[in-house]
Design a protein around this motif. Structure first.
Motif, mmCIF file in Angstrom:
data_model
loop_
_atom_site.group_PDB
_atom_site.id
_atom_site.type_symbol
_atom_site.label_atom_id
_atom_site.label_comp_id
_atom_site.label_asym_id
_atom_site.label_seq_id
_atom_site.Cartn_x
_atom_site.Cartn_y
_atom_site.Cartn_z
ATOM 1 N N LEU A 39 42.138 27.219 26.020
ATOM 2 C CA LEU A 39 42.520 27.905 24.788
ATOM 3 C C LEU A 39 43.802 28.685 25.043
ATOM 4 N N ASP A 40 44.863 28.354 24.290
ATOM 5 C CA ASP A 40 46.142 29.048 24.417
ATOM 6 C C ASP A 40 46.551 29.573 23.053
ATOM 7 N N LEU A 41 46.501 30.901 22.897
ATOM 8 C CA LEU A 41 46.941 31.578 21.677
ATOM 9 C C LEU A 41 48.068 32.546 22.005
ATOM 10 N N SER A 42 48.768 32.297 23.083
ATOM 11 C CA SER A 42 49.769 33.240 23.574
ATOM 12 C C SER A 42 50.983 33.327 22.658
ATOM 13 N N SER A 43 51.726 34.443 22.788
ATOM 14 C CA SER A 43 52.997 34.652 22.095
ATOM 15 C C SER A 43 52.852 34.526 20.587
ATOM 16 N N ASN A 44 51.877 35.217 20.035
ATOM 17 C CA ASN A 44 51.688 35.314 18.598
ATOM 18 C C ASN A 44 51.496 36.792 18.251
ATOM 19 N N THR A 45 50.869 37.096 17.125
ATOM 20 C CA THR A 45 50.625 38.504 16.778
ATOM 21 C C THR A 45 49.165 38.724 16.399
ATOM 22 N N PHE A 46 48.255 38.134 17.168
ATOM 23 C CA PHE A 46 46.843 38.423 16.964
ATOM 24 C C PHE A 46 46.583 39.896 17.268
ATOM 25 N N VAL A 47 45.684 40.501 16.476
ATOM 26 C CA VAL A 47 45.349 41.918 16.633
ATOM 27 C C VAL A 47 43.844 42.067 16.809
ATOM 28 N N GLY A 48 43.423 43.308 17.108
ATOM 29 C CA GLY A 48 42.006 43.603 17.244
ATOM 30 C C GLY A 48 41.461 43.221 18.602
ATOM 31 N N GLU A 49 40.148 43.187 18.691
ATOM 32 C CA GLU A 49 39.492 42.895 19.951
ATOM 33 C C GLU A 49 39.311 41.391 20.163
#
Length: 697
Positions: free
Chosen positions: A605-615
């Motif tokens: 799973l790669d969700l890097s270099s975005n603007t996800f927030v929260g826990e």
């Protein structure tokens, strides 16, 4: 009882299945075998037998003529001083029997016809007395894969097959008897020149690969044209030009000049090699234009021209042939001085490449193949079981591809280490720490019959499309062939497409993802890393239930819209890469959806270099096969989940999230007011499909 015993124990020839069922191919050899006084043939090879074989007892069986104990876990107890009436052996095969010296009982067998002592631990000189064994009768000698250092000569009169490869033999190249048709002495430390006397033989196979032989390659080898099938002189230090003239009607199938200092042009007499399947001229200082005329060779499957000074344009070539390179499967023209790309009309004529991406099962037919390097490409699917039939297969690198599924077991595959497979994240099995779990089988590669009967007139009607680039070894398309522009519209109509890999090119334009993802057989989709001309488009498709998608990589593109909730229908999904989109204004936002925890087969799973927030959702802890994770460079906060696979991820997985804390980070969590929670699973599942995951891609 003699005939029945012969039939029973020679199970490879007569009753193989019955024999295996009775012994289950494991454990020691029963003591009762030593009592079979009428036994003539004992063939126990390629099982899982173990323990000590009392060889002196076997040698007392006076009718025994055929003994094969190869490829087990056996050790031989040899009493070299035993004084008994030896049987008259015809064949002795003791490969992989942990021998450390030549068994002295062999001295008594003047009528021996076949001797195999390969894959043992025999050191030092080949004793002179060994050539009295079968002096007038021995036709097959295999001493390969030992630690032999010297061999003065080969005086045996009737030898047909001599295999000495993978030793430490020094000195000059020994001249085999004139009866020899197979001579392999590759992977040794031989020096000097090839004597022209070798041209007086009737060799079908001459393999001197990977020595330190020098001088000129004898021009008289053309005299062997009517016999020679394999000529492998690669990885030596031969010099000069290769001036051999191949006559019409020759039988040459494999020519390897790789890694020498052989200058000049590609000899046009190769056009007479109508059976040629493999031509490797890589790293040999060739100075020529692209040899278009090789395209008329109807059986050519492998063409390697890498690291030379081929130059000029790779333009068209006029010929009466309907298709150029009709069976070509591997072409490597990297690291030359060409000034143009390979023309599109060439690519469309590569009939045998219309099923690329998978490693072709037909490689299993290259019986003399010793070294196979397909590393750092984009091969997908499983490793073909057919490669187990390559009995001389000693070196293999399949690393840094996108292979999946179990590694074949048995045969030469049991000798390859972890490095042969590294960088294939969803590969599993022997030699890797990752064991295989039960999964639905991957879509199979084409059968050999399908592979050979493809209609070359169908143009882009391919099942697998691989368009990679770089100065390396790419299968299926041309190394160094950089793709520009949009994806052809015809790709969206390839209903049998299983793998679409368009990564690392310079493609641009709008990608109609909804159309691509309606291809019901699509298993592997990679649109990542396409330079500055980033793919654009929207991500509004609905993933239908029962889809076969295993890998989805949209890394570093400009695809707008929100991630659809129907992604949860991708029950087979193993790799999800939506990373590196920060350079655009369309990156995913919002919380990481907790429903990703329902993708039970997810491994990367790669969700890097975005603007996800929260826990980070605790639900991701339920991903039991979760081995690779990158959530770096987002705006995540709060504690990292603990336990399960999360305890295996390092600091790099989370770097760039300034208010994230917990295990694997130096920053410990303190008592804080809890962050606003992400949506519950019920809320997450009831989201209106128009809002997707409340994020953009």
């Amino acid at each position: 009882m003699g005939n029945s015993q012969k039939t029973f124990f020679s199970f490879q020839t007569y009753e193989s299945s019955m024999y295996r069922e009775i012994w289950n191919s494991q454990g020691p050899i029963p003591g009762s075998v030593y009592e079979l006084q009428n036994l003539t043939d004992l063939v126990l090879s390629s099982n899982n037998l173990s323990g000590v074989v009392e060889l002196d007892k076997l040698l007392k069986l006076k009718h025994l003529s055929y003994l094969d104990l190869s490829y087990n876990g056996l050790s031989l107890n040899i009493n070299n001083s035993v004084n008994s009436i030896f049987p008259y052996f015809d064949t002795i095969r003791l490969s992989s029997c942990n021998l450390s010296e030549f068994p002295k009982f062999l001295r008594e067998h003047a009528g021996l016809r076949s001797l195999d002592l390969s894959n043992n631990k025999i050191h030092g000189e080949v004793p002179k007395w060994i050539f009295d064994v079968g002096k007038d009768s021995l036709y097959d000698l295999n001493l390969s894969h030992n630690f032999l250092t010297s061999l003065e000569h080969l005086p045996l009169k009737n030898l047909r097959s001599i295999d000495l490869h993978s030793n430490l033999l020094q000195g000059s190249l020994p001249l085999p008897p004139n009866t020899t048709d197979f001579f392999s002495i590759s992977d040794n430390k031989l020096i000097g020149e090839i004597t022209p006397l070798i041209c007086g033989l009737s060799l079908a196979v001459l393999d001197v690969f990977n020595n330190s032989l020098s001088g000129l390659i004898p021009q008289c080898l053309e005299n062997l044209s009517n016999f020679l099938s394999v000529l492998n002189v690669g990885n030596n230090i031969f010099r000069g030009t290769f001036t051999t003239t191949f006559t019409k009607g020759n039988m040459l199938r494999n020519l390897n000049l790789n890694g020498n200092q052989i200058k000049g042009q590609v000899p046009q007499s190769l056009l007479n090699c109508r059976h040629l399947e493999v031509l490797d001229l890589g790293e040999s200082k060739k100075n020529d234009t692209f040899p278009h005329w090789l395209g008329t060779l109807q059986n050519l499957q492998v063409l390697v021209l890498r690291f030379n000074t081929f130059h000029g344009q790779k333009g068209t070539f006029k010929t009466k042939a309907k298709h150029l390179f009709p069976k070509l499967r591997i072409i490597d023209i990297s690291c030359n001085e060409f000034t143009s790309h390979l023309p599109t009309n060439y690519i469309k004529q590569f009939g045998a490449m219309m099923n690329v991406g998978h490693i072709p099962i037909s490689l299993g037919n290259l019986k003399n193949l010793e070294s196979l390097d397909l590393s750092s490409n984009t091969f997908v699917g499983e490793i073909p079981q057919q490669l187990k039939s390559l009995m001389f297969h000693e070196v293999q690198s399949l690393s840094d591809n996108q292979l999946a599924g179990p590694i074949p077991q048995g045969s030469q595959f049991n000798t390859f280490g972890n490095d042969s497979y590294s960088g294939n994240l969803v590969l599993c099995g022997f030699s890797l720490s990752k064991k295989c779990k039960e999964l639905q089988p991957l879509p199979p590669p084409p059968t050999l019959q399908q592979d050979e009967n493809l209609d070359s007139s169908s143009g882009f009607n391919w099942q697998v499309v691989v368009l990679g680039y770089g100065c390396g070894f790419v299968f299926g398309m041309v190394v160094g062939y950089l793709m520009f522009g949009p994806i052809p519209g015809s790709v969206y109509e390839l209903q049998n497409l299983t793998d679409l890999v368009l990564s690392s090119n310079n493609l641009s334009g709008v990608v109609e993802l909804d159309k691509l993802l309606k291809l019901k057989h699509l298993s592997y989709l990679d649109l990542s890393y396409n330079g500055n001309n980033i793919f654009r488009g929207t991500f509004t498709t609905t993933f239908t239930k029962g889809n076969m998608l295993r890998n989805l990589n949209l890394n570093g593109n400009q695809i707008k819209g929100q991630v659809p909730q129907s992604l949860l229908n991708c029950r087979h999904l193993e790799v999800l890469d939506l990373g590196e989109s920060k350079k655009n204004d369309t990156f995913p936002t919002g919380h990481i959806p907790i429903s990703l925890g329902n993708l039970k087969n997810l491994e990367s799973l790669d969700l890097s270099s975005n603007t996800f927030v929260g826990e980070i959702p605790q639900q991701l802890k339920s991903l039991m096969f979760h081995e690779v994770q990158s959530l770096s460079d987002n705006q995540l906060a709060g504690p990292i989940p603990q336990g399960s696979q999360f305890n295996t991820f390092g600091n790099d997985s989370y770097s760039g999230n300034l208010v994230l804390c917990g295990f694997s980070l130096s920053k410990k969590c303190k008592e804080l007011q809890p962050l606003p929670p992400p949506p519950t699973l019920q809320q997450d599942e009831n989201l209106d499909s128009s809002s997707g995951f409340n994020g953009k891609l």
